[in-house]
Motif scaffolding. Structure first.
Motif, mmCIF file in Angstrom:
data_model
loop_
_atom_site.group_PDB
_atom_site.id
_atom_site.type_symbol
_atom_site.label_atom_id
_atom_site.label_comp_id
_atom_site.label_asym_id
_atom_site.label_seq_id
_atom_site.Cartn_x
_atom_site.Cartn_y
_atom_site.Cartn_z
ATOM 1 N N LEU A 303 0.791 -1.017 -0.305
ATOM 2 C CA LEU A 303 0.224 0.011 -0.222
ATOM 3 C C LEU A 303 1.238 1.509 0.145
ATOM 4 O O LEU A 303 0.371 2.407 -0.683
ATOM 5 N N GLY A 307 0.819 3.959 -3.396
ATOM 6 C CA GLY A 307 1.233 4.698 -2.784
ATOM 7 C C GLY A 307 1.525 6.169 -2.795
ATOM 8 O O GLY A 307 1.172 7.227 -3.410
ATOM 9 N N ARG A 310 1.802 6.383 -6.804
ATOM 10 C CA ARG A 310 0.955 7.053 -7.504
ATOM 11 C C ARG A 310 1.202 8.942 -6.770
ATOM 12 O O ARG A 310 0.269 9.315 -7.842
ATOM 13 N N GLN A 332 -8.295 13.712 -1.916
ATOM 14 C CA GLN A 332 -6.755 11.809 -1.823
ATOM 15 C C GLN A 332 -5.351 12.246 -1.281
ATOM 16 O O GLN A 332 -5.056 11.484 -0.137
ATOM 17 N N VAL A 335 -6.164 11.736 2.455
ATOM 18 C CA VAL A 335 -6.720 9.676 2.925
ATOM 19 C C VAL A 335 -5.991 8.807 2.598
ATOM 20 O O VAL A 335 -4.729 8.178 3.174
ATOM 21 N N LEU A 336 -4.639 9.700 1.572
ATOM 22 C CA LEU A 336 -3.355 8.620 1.659
ATOM 23 C C LEU A 336 -2.233 8.810 2.953
ATOM 24 O O LEU A 336 -1.637 7.567 3.266
ATOM 25 N N THR A 339 -3.450 6.653 5.492
ATOM 26 C CA THR A 339 -2.641 5.594 5.203
ATOM 27 C C THR A 339 -1.637 5.409 5.169
ATOM 28 O O THR A 339 -1.827 3.739 6.764
ATOM 29 N N VAL B 104 -12.352 2.837 0.098
ATOM 30 C CA VAL B 104 -11.825 4.485 0.559
ATOM 31 C C VAL B 104 -10.034 4.280 -0.110
ATOM 32 O O VAL B 104 -10.180 5.264 -0.689
ATOM 33 N N LEU B 105 -9.449 3.556 0.315
ATOM 34 C CA LEU B 105 -8.402 2.547 -0.588
ATOM 35 C C LEU B 105 -8.268 3.044 -1.810
ATOM 36 O O LEU B 105 -7.555 3.985 -2.531
ATOM 37 N N TYR B 108 -10.620 7.131 -3.118
ATOM 38 C CA TYR B 108 -10.066 8.433 -2.969
ATOM 39 C C TYR B 108 -8.537 8.422 -2.491
ATOM 40 O O TYR B 108 -8.306 9.444 -3.197
ATOM 41 N N ALA B 109 -8.317 6.931 -2.506
ATOM 42 C CA ALA B 109 -6.516 7.305 -2.985
ATOM 43 C C ALA B 109 -6.167 6.873 -3.984
ATOM 44 O O ALA B 109 -4.666 7.352 -4.728
ATOM 45 N N ALA B 110 -6.724 6.091 -4.660
ATOM 46 C CA ALA B 110 -6.852 5.906 -6.559
ATOM 47 C C ALA B 110 -5.580 5.215 -6.466
ATOM 48 O O ALA B 110 -5.035 4.812 -7.703
ATOM 49 N N LEU B 111 -5.949 4.047 -5.638
ATOM 50 C CA LEU B 111 -4.740 2.896 -5.926
ATOM 51 C C LEU B 111 -5.493 2.140 -6.755
ATOM 52 O O LEU B 111 -6.910 2.003 -5.958
ATOM 53 N N VAL B 115 -4.215 -4.082 -6.180
ATOM 54 C CA VAL B 115 -3.673 -4.073 -5.074
ATOM 55 C C VAL B 115 -4.207 -3.671 -4.055
ATOM 56 O O VAL B 115 -3.299 -4.914 -2.814
ATOM 57 N N VAL B 116 -4.702 -3.165 -3.961
ATOM 58 C CA VAL B 116 -5.276 -2.811 -2.030
ATOM 59 C C VAL B 116 -5.973 -4.136 -1.628
ATOM 60 O O VAL B 116 -5.481 -4.267 -0.065
ATOM 61 N N ALA B 119 -3.252 -6.089 -0.668
ATOM 62 C CA ALA B 119 -2.724 -5.936 0.994
ATOM 63 C C ALA B 119 -3.406 -6.321 2.471
ATOM 64 O O ALA B 119 -3.065 -7.294 2.733
#
Lengths: 683, 318
Positions: A303, A307, A310, A332, A335-336, A339, B104-105, B108-111, B115-116, B119
């Motif tokens: 992640l 992340g 990204r 965003q 959120v990152l 995370t 949310v990952l 909003y985190a555009a992953l 992958v998310v 994980a």
């Protein structure tokens, strides 16, 4: 467009940085991590996985996926074994046959994906079952090809110039070839174009079908190369080779920054991803941290790396053309950040744990530093370290053994490292022992999953002055000092068959629910059950054998089906710990308690409700807690030279005096637990 | 016109049933079908959630781990003496929470979702193993099994729940704006955003709903027994994704129906027991399963190919 981009992309720098941190941390906390020998050992265990990962990179770059690579390893391995042993081909010819099988399997995927334009996910999910299934069908999941010539085994176990693992050159050659293919050829550019936009690639005149087909074909071929190396590495070929490797390989590729949507990714990234995974696993094992941590940390690493990558890509969104708009909004970023905060909390949590374990082992490592080349034996100023391995950590059977092992470690003041594969996995067992040799533990005790595969590495451990014991299941006799024998397969088979015959009155039909079809122990028990039937009980018929994969719910469903298909079956014999309660519940819900008996090999606690309810008549097992206790105790006595080969008995503390027969320490006869005595046991 | 793939799968199921009807009529006994239905309801409910996620253009491979965690949570809640309603709510909430984390990952985190969820799959599974050390939840209160209903009444409740979910979600996907938003986000996220859909919200919502459904499924599975193992749901993600994709849902999103998923799951659930009824050796079972899956999708491709010329003509004509 620039023809040559910078050497590494931003994602790869991040990964390299993560790798560096791993190396620094593990050098500090894991004994013997930062040594040349360990460096090459990490490379050696990465080769098979690495071959799959580099073959998957172009597949994913071109927008596809291949889930069947692990299964293809299994199929190629058994074909290779059969070709060399049963068809008497030479090793080279057998390897060629295996490669042809790999290419054929790859071609099947290629045709279905590129010609019929089916989604690669579903095609390779189907061929995963198909390949693994053919491997199981051909060998009845039980045949284990061993006895390969030493010259061939050297390919997987030997060294060039004493340091360079023999399989490494193959990996390097494959990596170089793939680098040329993907990064230096027209073909490679075509794959990127296809991954980026298949329709666009077609309009640009690229033969999309042929190019896509080629990468699947190559991926099958590489899987069989990996299979041959795996066989040489493990010294055995079985249908379960490479189980679950596809997921690890995909993790390495994705960690390396290859986009799962295609069109982006490099082989260098894959290599770094692979190393990050291998170093993490190796470091955790050397530091004797629980292997479950590997999963948690791999997840976090994935992640965080993706992340950060990204975000940085987003920052340069204008430069990089992508189909999705990658403008990073404040939300965003928030959120990152959150995370990463969670990620760092997890890391911090594990750090606390690390520090605590570090503190507990500080005295020992301090002593080790004082006498750097400290060979293990000698007057023990420090506490002896005993490393003990179950076949699978999550299995309730082994968990109850662990309780006894820890009790003995406490009583005797030795340090116990308890670690093993999370599910049955012969390759992971070897890897762990290599790491324990590097770590220089004093004694190793292994519950052997696969005797052919593990013996050579155990001999290596003995060569390093480490005391080696086996428990639960034995390795080859010259590969260990002692075997702590809880019960022979013959004893178990006989006890189960005799009990079944007693309950059925000597005639009738019964069914067996086993663990995984390829589980070695269970297959040995089944062979002994069949033998006993033939010798003693001609009127007792084994109607069918069904797998439960050590899953209670699957055992339940299988038993339901058996009760319908074979109405004459009056007894279900479940020989996997979670399967007995599963079968019992199925019998109970079908309202056939009393009519159909359940017996099996399992643990008392999970079966008490059924034994008291009258569904399960008998559970056969030895005292697992005592088994763990006796194993650690014998190891400690061996290390302290209070017990040596040739002894006729061993003073086993609370167990009294235990008989030693040759090089086997005998725990005693199996327990038969039923309504009358099961409450006396708590494990 | 019904979806092409749905027809192919239905044909495969019909062929398999025909073989069974001749060779092993006992397969169609009421009890056997009842057992199969009850045994596969949890997977079906998980597959409904997976359908939503895949329709929205994402994928969730963490469902097996979430399934195991929710089962354990249900058991611990029941053991702590919470009333049944609270256990149900707590289990679904746990699933929803874990689903929302994925969502949310992704949104909003555009992953990338694979992958998310890769994980979280690994991390949650190993985390659970670490926390429980493989121990089962035992000594459940007597009111836990069958929700405290009788063994005869429970299947009705479970089937009703599944039927209501299937119908509601199908209707919702087809006729409610939120449902159309799922299709829109899945077929072209950019276009959907420009058309005024909040695609991030849609994506996190489907993961959350998927998680809640997984929690519900775990509970429905757990109450069939009187103890809960900590390694449940191993390989569930593969079974569910196979069902969804065999059922004709496009893996890249935007196309497919819940009815297709239902058929896909029926096919996959039939194969295993059918082979036992046909007396086929367990060792060949997995190979045959793989071959049937490949045959079903290849049949689909073949039918598509045959029809293609007409389509081309139609396009030219228009």
């Amino acid at each position: 467009m620039r023809r040559h981009q910078e050497w590494l992309t931003s994602g790869e720098w991040i990964l390299l940085f993560a790798l560096l941190i791993q190396v620094l941390v593990f050098s500090a906390i894991a004994p013997n991590f930062f040594t040349r020998a360990n460096f090459f050992e990490v490379l050696r265990v990465s080769v098979e996985l690495g071959l799959l990962a580099i073959a998957l990179t172009p597949v994913i770059v071109s927008g596809g996926i291949d889930l069947s690579v692990g299964a293809m390893m299994g199929l190629s391995a058994v074909v290779f074994g059969a070709a060399s042993r049963d068809w008497h081909l030479g090793i080279a010819a057998a390897a060629l046959v295996a490669l042809v099988v790999g290419a054929a399997g790859g071609a099947l995927n290629a045709v279905l994906v590129s010609r019929l334009e089916l989604p690669p996910l579903i095609v390779t999910l189907g061929s995963l079952s198909l390949f693994r299934g053919i491997a199981e069908g051909l060998t009845h999941a039980a045949v284990n090809y061993t006895d390969f010539p030493a010259s061939f085994l050297a390919l997987g176990q030997g060294y060039f110039w004493g340091v360079l693992p023999a399989q490494l050159p193959i990996f390097i050659a494959a990596f170089a070839a793939y680098t040329v293919l993907l990064h230096r050829s027209v073909l490679g550019r075509a794959l990127y174009a296809i991954g980026f936009s298949p329709a666009g690639a077609r309009y640009a005149g690229i033969p999309v079908q042929r190019r896509v087909g080629l990468v699947y074909l190559l991926s099958g071929l590489m899987a069989s190369v990996a299979a041959v190396i795996y066989v040489a590495h493990m010294g055995q070929a079985r249908s379960d080779a490479g189980t679950g490797y596809e997921l690890d390989a995909i993790t390495a590729v994705v960690l390396g920054g290859t986009s799962v949507f295609g069109g982006r990714g490099t082989l260098w990234g894959t290599l770094f991803g692979l190393l990050a995974l291998s170093v993490l696993r190796n470091g955790l094992q050397l530091a004797a941290l629980p292997s479950e941590l590997a999963g948690v940390m791999t997840g976090t690493l994935l992640l965080v790396t993706i992340g950060i990558d990204r975000v940085r890509m987003g920052a340069r969104a204008a430069a990089v053309s992508a189909t999705e708009a990658l403008d990073v909004r404040n939300s965003q970023v928030a959120v990152l950040c959150a995370t990463m905060l969670v990620g760092s909390l997890i890391v911090a949590g594990t750090n606390v744990w690390l520090v605590r374990s570090l503190a507990s082992s500080y005295g020992r490592s301090g002593a080790a530093l004082a006498q750097p080349s400290g060979q293990t034996s000698g007057p023990a100023r420090r506490r002896p370290v005993i490393a003990m391995m179950p076949k699978a950590k999550g299995d309730p059977y082994f968990i109850s053994c662990r309780a006894g092992a820890e009790e003995a470690a406490r009583d005797l003041g030795v340090e116990l490292i308890w670690d093993g594969p999370t599910s049955l996995d012969a390759a992971r067992q070897n890897e762990l022992i290599e790491n324990w040799i590097t770590r220089k533990v004093d004694a190793i005790a292994v519950a052997v999953e696969n005797r052919g595969g593990i013996s050579s590495v155990l001999r290596k451990a003995r060569g390093h002055g480490i005391r080696v014991l086996t428990w639960d299941a034995d390795a080859e006799a010259d590969a260990r000092d002692f075997f702590v024998n809880q019960a022979t397969p013959e004893g178990i088979g006989n006890a189960l068959t005799d009990e079944a015959a007693r309950l059925l009155g000597g005639k009738g039909e019964f069914a067996i629910i086993t663990g995984a079809l390829s589980a070695a122990n269970q297959n040995e028990w089944i062979a002994n059950i069949r033998k006993r039937l033939a010798e003693r009980y001609p009127n007792l018929k084994l109607a069918t054998i069904r797998p439960s994969d050590d899953d209670r719910d699957k055992a339940f469903a299988e038993t339901q089906t058996i009760l319908r298909v074979y109405p004459a079956v009056k007894l279900v014999m479940a020989i996997s710990a979670p399967a007995v309660p599963g079968s019992a519940e199925a019998v109970r819900q079908a309202n056939r308690e009393g009519d159909v008996n359940v017996i099996g090999l399992s643990l008392p606690n999970i079966n008490k409700p059924y034994v008291h309810g009258g569904v399960v008549q008998a559970v056969i097992l030895w005292n697992t807690r005592d088994l763990g206790y006796l194993t650690v105790l014998s190891a400690a006595r061996l290390v302290q030279n209070a017990f040596s080969p040739g002894a006729r008995s061993i003073d086993a503390g609370r167990l009294g005096t235990i008989e030693v027969r040759g090089s086997e320490i005998i725990l005693g006869a199996p327990l038969l637990m039923n309504k009358g005595n099961i409450d006396r046991y708590d494990f | 016109m019904p979806d092409r793939r749905v027809v192919s799968v239905a044909l495969t199921i019909a062929a398999l049933s025909a073989v069974l009807a001749v060779a092993a009529p006992g397969f169609f006994s009421r009890e056997n079908l009842g057992d199969l239905l009850l045994g596969n309801l949890p997977a079906l409910i998980v597959a409904m959630g997976a359908t939503l996620v895949i329709l929205a253009g994402e994928i969730d491979i963490s469902v097996g781990s979430v399934f195991a965690i929710c089962g354990i949570v249900a058991g611990l809640l029941a053991q702590a003496g919470s009333p049944m309603l609270l256990t149900i709510a707590g289990t679904c909430a746990t699933g929803a929470l874990l689903g929302a984390l994925n969502g949310v990952l992704v949104a909003y985190a555009a992953l990338p979702s694979i992958v998310v969820t890769l994980a979280t799959m690994v991390a949650l599974r190993d985390g659970l193993r670490w926390a429980t050390q493989g121990a089962w939840v035992q000594n459940l209160p007597s009111g836990f099994q069958w929700f405290g209903l009788s063994q005869g009444a429970y299947p009705l409740v479970a089937c009703a729940v599944a039927a209501v979910l299937q119908v509601t979600l199908s209707y919702g996907l087809r006729h409610v704006a939120a449902g159309r938003a799922v299709y829109a986000s899945g077929s072209d996220a950019n276009a959907a955003r420009l058309a005024g859909f909040n695609t991030a919200l849609v994506k996190s919502a489907v993961f959350t709903i998927g998680g809640a459904l997984t929690g519900l499924a775990a509970l429905l599975n757990a109450v069939r027994f009187n103890q809960i193992p900590s390694n449940a749901g191993l390989g569930l993600e593969m079974k569910v994704i196979a069902a969804v994709v065999v059922g004709g849902v496009a893996i890249r999103g935007g196309r497919g129906t819940l009815a297709g998923t239902l058929l896909g799951l029926v096919l996959l659930a039939l194969i295993g027991p059918a082979l036992v009824f046909l007396g086929i050796n367990a060792y060949w079972e997995r190979a045959i399963q793989g071959a049937i899956i490949l045959a079903a999708v290849a049949l689909d491709a073949w039918r598509a190919r045959r029809r293609q010329p007409d389509v081309m003509l139609a396009v030219q004509a228009s």
